[in-house]
Design a protein around this motif. Sequence first.
Motif, PDB file in Angstrom:
ATOM      1  N   LEU A 399       0.833  -1.198   0.000  1.00 17.86           N
ATOM      2  CA  LEU A 399       0.000   0.000   0.000  1.00 17.86           C
ATOM      3  C   LEU A 399       0.871   1.252   0.000  1.00 17.86           C
ATOM      4  O   LEU A 399       2.011   1.242   0.470  1.00 17.86           O
ATOM      5  N   THR A 400       0.326   2.340  -0.516  1.00 17.99           N
ATOM      6  CA  THR A 400       1.051   3.607  -0.587  1.00 17.99           C
ATOM      7  C   THR A 400       0.909   4.355   0.735  1.00 17.99           C
ATOM      8  O   THR A 400      -0.216   4.552   1.213  1.00 17.99           O
ATOM      9  N   PRO A 401       2.005   4.776   1.355  1.00 17.70           N
ATOM     10  CA  PRO A 401       1.922   5.472   2.652  1.00 17.70           C
ATOM     11  C   PRO A 401       1.402   6.901   2.508  1.00 17.70           C
ATOM     12  O   PRO A 401       2.166   7.850   2.341  1.00 17.70           O
ATOM     13  N   THR A 402       0.097   7.045   2.537  1.00 15.55           N
ATOM     14  CA  THR A 402      -0.560   8.348   2.452  1.00 15.55           C
ATOM     15  C   THR A 402      -1.568   8.482   3.585  1.00 15.55           C
ATOM     16  O   THR A 402      -1.863   7.517   4.291  1.00 15.55           O
ATOM     17  N   PHE A 403      -2.107   9.674   3.717  1.00 16.76           N
ATOM     18  CA  PHE A 403      -3.114   9.915   4.754  1.00 16.76           C
ATOM     19  C   PHE A 403      -4.338   9.040   4.527  1.00 16.76           C
ATOM     20  O   PHE A 403      -4.898   8.474   5.473  1.00 16.76           O
ATOM     21  N   ASN A 404      -4.768   8.912   3.283  1.00 14.96           N
ATOM     22  CA  ASN A 404      -5.962   8.127   2.993  1.00 14.96           C
ATOM     23  C   ASN A 404      -5.758   6.655   3.311  1.00 14.96           C
ATOM     24  O   ASN A 404      -6.653   5.992   3.846  1.00 14.96           O
ATOM     25  N   THR A 405      -4.570   6.126   2.985  1.00 14.47           N
ATOM     26  CA  THR A 405      -4.283   4.727   3.315  1.00 14.47           C
ATOM     27  C   THR A 405      -4.304   4.519   4.823  1.00 14.47           C
ATOM     28  O   THR A 405      -4.894   3.555   5.330  1.00 14.47           O
ATOM     29  N   TRP A 406      -3.649   5.420   5.537  1.00 11.87           N
ATOM     30  CA  TRP A 406      -3.643   5.340   7.005  1.00 11.87           C
ATOM     31  C   TRP A 406      -5.068   5.356   7.551  1.00 11.87           C
ATOM     32  O   TRP A 406      -5.418   4.576   8.447  1.00 11.87           O
ATOM     33  N   ALA A 407      -5.910   6.239   7.009  1.00 12.09           N
ATOM     34  CA  ALA A 407      -7.287   6.345   7.494  1.00 12.09           C
ATOM     35  C   ALA A 407      -8.065   5.057   7.226  1.00 12.09           C
ATOM     36  O   ALA A 407      -8.817   4.580   8.086  1.00 12.09           O
ATOM     37  N   GLN A 408      -7.889   4.464   6.042  1.00 13.87           N
ATOM     38  CA  GLN A 408      -8.650   3.266   5.704  1.00 13.87           C
ATOM     39  C   GLN A 408      -8.218   2.057   6.538  1.00 13.87           C
ATOM     40  O   GLN A 408      -9.061   1.260   6.966  1.00 13.87           O
ATOM     41  N   VAL A 409      -6.927   1.911   6.783  1.00 18.15           N
ATOM     42  CA  VAL A 409      -6.461   0.798   7.624  1.00 18.15           C
ATOM     43  C   VAL A 409      -6.919   1.011   9.066  1.00 18.15           C
ATOM     44  O   VAL A 409      -7.317   0.064   9.758  1.00 18.15           O
ATOM     45  N   THR A 410      -6.891   2.258   9.514  1.00 17.81           N
ATOM     46  CA  THR A 410      -7.398   2.562  10.860  1.00 17.81           C
ATOM     47  C   THR A 410      -8.887   2.260  10.941  1.00 17.81           C
ATOM     48  O   THR A 410      -9.367   1.671  11.916  1.00 17.81           O
ATOM     49  N   PHE A 411      -9.637   2.675   9.924  1.00 19.51           N
ATOM     50  CA  PHE A 411     -11.072   2.386   9.872  1.00 19.51           C
ATOM     51  C   PHE A 411     -11.336   0.881   9.937  1.00 19.51           C
ATOM     52  O   PHE A 411     -12.270   0.427  10.607  1.00 19.51           O
ATOM     53  N   LEU A 412     -10.533   0.095   9.224  1.00 15.57           N
ATOM     54  CA  LEU A 412     -10.736  -1.352   9.206  1.00 15.57           C
ATOM     55  C   LEU A 412     -10.645  -1.926  10.621  1.00 15.57           C
ATOM     56  O   LEU A 412     -11.486  -2.737  11.036  1.00 15.57           O
ATOM     57  N   HIS A 413      -9.644  -1.503  11.373  1.00 14.15           N
ATOM     58  CA  HIS A 413      -9.487  -2.014  12.738  1.00 14.15           C
ATOM     59  C   HIS A 413     -10.561  -1.449  13.667  1.00 14.15           C
ATOM     60  O   HIS A 413     -11.034  -2.146  14.577  1.00 14.15           O
ATOM     61  N   MET A 414     -10.947  -0.196  13.442  1.00  9.00           N
ATOM     62  CA  MET A 414     -12.043   0.370  14.232  1.00  9.00           C
ATOM     63  C   MET A 414     -13.344  -0.386  13.980  1.00  9.00           C
ATOM     64  O   MET A 414     -14.154  -0.576  14.896  1.00  9.00           O
ATOM     65  N   TYR A 415     -13.539  -0.810  12.740  1.00  8.58           N
ATOM     66  CA  TYR A 415     -14.743  -1.572  12.422  1.00  8.58           C
ATOM     67  C   TYR A 415     -14.779  -2.880  13.208  1.00  8.58           C
ATOM     68  O   TYR A 415     -15.829  -3.273  13.738  1.00  8.58           O
ATOM     69  N   LEU A 416     -13.645  -3.560  13.294  1.00 11.82           N
ATOM     70  CA  LEU A 416     -13.594  -4.821  14.039  1.00 11.82           C
ATOM     71  C   LEU A 416     -13.955  -4.598  15.507  1.00 11.82           C
ATOM     72  O   LEU A 416     -14.679  -5.398  16.112  1.00 11.82           O
ATOM     73  N   LEU A 417     -13.471  -3.491  16.080  1.00 10.16           N
ATOM     74  CA  LEU A 417     -13.832  -3.168  17.463  1.00 10.16           C
ATOM     75  C   LEU A 417     -15.308  -2.799  17.576  1.00 10.16           C
ATOM     76  O   LEU A 417     -15.976  -3.131  18.560  1.00 10.16           O
ATOM     77  N   THR A 418     -15.815  -2.100  16.558  1.00 11.88           N
ATOM     78  CA  THR A 418     -17.226  -1.706  16.570  1.00 11.88           C
ATOM     79  C   THR A 418     -18.131  -2.928  16.586  1.00 11.88           C
ATOM     80  O   THR A 418     -19.143  -2.963  17.299  1.00 11.88           O
ATOM     81  N   VAL A 419     -17.774  -3.944  15.797  1.00 16.00           N
ATOM     82  CA  VAL A 419     -18.569  -5.176  15.777  1.00 16.00           C
ATOM     83  C   VAL A 419     -18.607  -5.799  17.168  1.00 16.00           C
ATOM     84  O   VAL A 419     -19.663  -6.244  17.641  1.00 16.00           O
TER      85      VAL A 419
END
Length: 575
Positions: A399-419
């Motif tokens: 993956l490309t190290p950008t703000f958007n990539t960081w946000a999407q990977v963070t969102f993915l882990h937040m989603y797992l916690l949300t579940v």
Amino acid sequence: MAVNGQQPLSSYASSASDGGNSIVHQGFKIMTRKLPILKAEPIDEMTRQLGITPPEMIFGDNLVSIEHLDSGWRIQFTAFEALDKVDKTSQSMLQVAHSKEWQSSREKKHEGITEVVKPFDWSYSTDYKGAIQKSTPPFQPSQKPIPLELLKRPDPIIFFDEVMLYEDEMADNGITLLSCKVRVMPARLLLLCRFFMRLDNVLVRIRDTRVYVEFATREVIREYVAKEEKYEIIRQKLSMRGLDAPAQLREPNSLNDLLPVVDTTLEHLIIKSYIARQLLSNSSSPYAQNSSSHPQPQVKATARLSEPKPYESKNGDVPVDGPSQTIAHKVAAETRRLLPSVTETYVAYGVTERLVKECAHQAEYSIPQRNGKDEIIPKTKNGEDLGVGSGWWYETLGLTPTFNTWAQVTFLHMYLLTVRMRCFPAKHAPTWHQHLLNHFFYIAEDRMVTVHNVRSSMARNNYLKDLFIQWRGLLAGYDEGLIRGDAVLATAVWRNVFKADEDLDFRGLGEVVSYMRGVLKGLDDMNDDTVARGQVVFGDPGSERAGVLVSSRMMASLDGPRPGKNASISAQTGR
């Protein structure tokens, strides 16, 4: 709110709906709000509550505030609270003497001058030092001054604003005004609330309140300095310096060094998250009652969740922040019993902050060029700042190290916690969901400023709105994938994390999906009490590769028989 350390007698309810400008930095939220002069109806209400007529120009909806999000400590500056400190009794002999002197100097030119001398301090002089939350620790007397040498450094200013609170021209015989300025730097901030009054031929007065915050130590210093001098003396000093006295008398900055100090105070405090720390160190949790379905109190070490290494106390408890004390436990338990809804918010706030940081750490990146004055930050083909990242998501997945990539990977882990948090009791789950999302936006906005130098609050707000829309869409996509199967889940991951790139490594996509399933299984094995303590550490997604490379039954049938027992059976049966 407590004004200058005391509770105000009345409170003016602002009708403003504008959220104003704000920045979240190092755990502090700094907000300003600038709106037009109040209309007739709000002015009448303010007059009724204050007991005096407000100044000619009253900005009753304007606001400057500094808030520490973790502890709830807050100081704010408003026009109503400042005017509530004005002398309403006309008992101040100094002010009465000045009004008589002013009237005497003007009576030949203004026959109706007595109408200006109202039965209160008509100069609207105030020793207002801001209002702090009543429930938070107050300032304490101190001898430590504001470190001016630190403020003189050429540090970048990441937020600045100036807000007018009120102004009056004193029937064209001078000026009185109150305004606030705030500037935020990477390591500290300074707020100046200045009252300036010039009564022609009588008096010049400046009263400054400065609030200094050092982010790293959470130390707050408040300095109040009152200065004043006779008008004629100041005019003579300006003339002796060869300056244009009439012009300089309109500029408080030009007069400040010419006025002698008549009063000064120094106060300070160290902000601490008293309630939150006590609650988080308590061995019990509001979710212990719901943990019977998950009897194991410790986090299981799996391929997807790493084993955390918390401090282990002698009595077998596993407190979050280190050794807990019996007194703290008792205080926390009693606080929970008396204020269950309040303590719920504090617990959720502190734990979700830790969890979001764990999520954000997975795809951490940096931009080395931001520290150089003349260095150019590289861009992607889409115009994003290109950073440098390490770890599985960048080095293995590509993956490309950008703000958007960081946000999407963070969102993915937040989603797992949300579940997992959806399994909390119904009355608690919404609080945890909201705090989890709020903390992400706090650190996202902070990253925009400190890493990407996005200083425009409007631009940051637009980015945050886009992120919120992405989060809502992500929830729907991942939820559908969990229900309908891995193929649908992989499609959602491909759209969000991989930006719908058709040249991706499908094995990497499979590893992400397998990783998500594994983490959810690991979270399901935890009881509610363990999750509510924040004892979640994500593991290495790369450990999923071995499982992903195993052919499914369908793929095995397409590839032909495998060597070994199955092959011999196929040969004997002719299949």
